[in-house]
Motif scaffolding. Structure first.
Motif, PDB file in Angstrom:
ATOM      1  N   CYS A   1       0.920  -1.113   0.167  1.00 42.03           N
ATOM      2  CA  CYS A   1       0.071  -0.122  -0.044  1.00 42.03           C
ATOM      3  C   CYS A   1       0.793   1.284  -0.152  1.00 42.03           C
ATOM      4  CB  CYS A   1      -0.928   0.008   1.267  1.00 42.03           C
ATOM      5  SG  CYS A   1      -1.975   1.483   1.389  1.00 42.03           S
TER       6      CYS A   1
ATOM      7  N   CYS B   1      -0.417   4.286   0.829  1.00 41.52           N
ATOM      8  CA  CYS B   1      -0.820   5.355   1.381  1.00 41.52           C
ATOM      9  C   CYS B   1       0.168   6.148   2.114  1.00 41.52           C
ATOM     10  CB  CYS B   1      -2.293   5.102   2.220  1.00 41.52           C
ATOM     11  SG  CYS B   1      -2.005   4.108   3.544  1.00 41.52           S
TER      12      CYS B   1
ATOM     13  N   CYS C   1       1.091   3.987   5.551  1.00 38.12           N
ATOM     14  CA  CYS C   1       2.008   3.172   5.398  1.00 38.12           C
ATOM     15  C   CYS C   1       3.283   3.532   4.911  1.00 38.12           C
ATOM     16  CB  CYS C   1       1.443   2.049   4.144  1.00 38.12           C
ATOM     17  SG  CYS C   1      -0.070   1.186   4.772  1.00 38.12           S
TER      18      CYS C   1
ATOM     19  N   HIS D   1      -3.252   1.068   8.438  1.00 41.56           N
ATOM     20  CA  HIS D   1      -4.059   2.266   7.660  1.00 41.56           C
ATOM     21  C   HIS D   1      -5.616   1.989   8.192  1.00 41.56           C
ATOM     22  CE1 HIS D   1      -3.273  -0.349   3.867  1.00 41.56           C
ATOM     23  NE2 HIS D   1      -4.254  -0.952   4.861  1.00 41.56           N
TER      24      HIS D   1
HETATM   25 ZN   LIG Z   1      -1.795   1.768   3.547  1.00 40.27          ZN
END
Ligand SMILES: [Zn+2]
Length: 99
Positions: A33, A35, A38, A94
């Protein structure tokens, strides 16, 4: 009459900049991931496994030797970020804390 020469200088962990510059190139090739949470987790884990490189610099100053130094650290950086990304991808946080 000595001026406070240190007032505009700060100590930075140069390795933080190195990881920030390198992380995107590493994780884009991985099933992890991307994001913000992360990415921050990966950065923190990677930095814990890398030797700090503290430098004294003036506030706002760019690291002109970045590209030269980056070459020396590339292998270690890529390895540390890859390992951190695997750890985070197996235990992503997350969805567990902010929803
Ligand atoms: Zn994430």
């Amino acid at each position: 009459m000595a001026k406070m020469k240190s007032s505009n200088e700060i100590i930075r962990n140069f390795m933080e900049d190195m990881v920030a510059d390198t992380i995107d190139g590493v994780i884009k090739n991985m099933d992890v991931c991307g994001c913000e949470k992360c990415r921050m987790d990966i950065t923190a884990i990677a930095l814990n496994n890398l030797p700090p490189k503290y430098v004294v610099t003036r506030k706002g100053q760019l690291f002109t030797k970045l590209s030269v130094l980056q070459h020396q650290f590339d292998a270690d950086l890529t390895s540390a970020i890859s390992k951190a990304a695997v750890i985070v991808s197996e235990n992503p946080r997350h969805n567990t804390e902010e929803q």
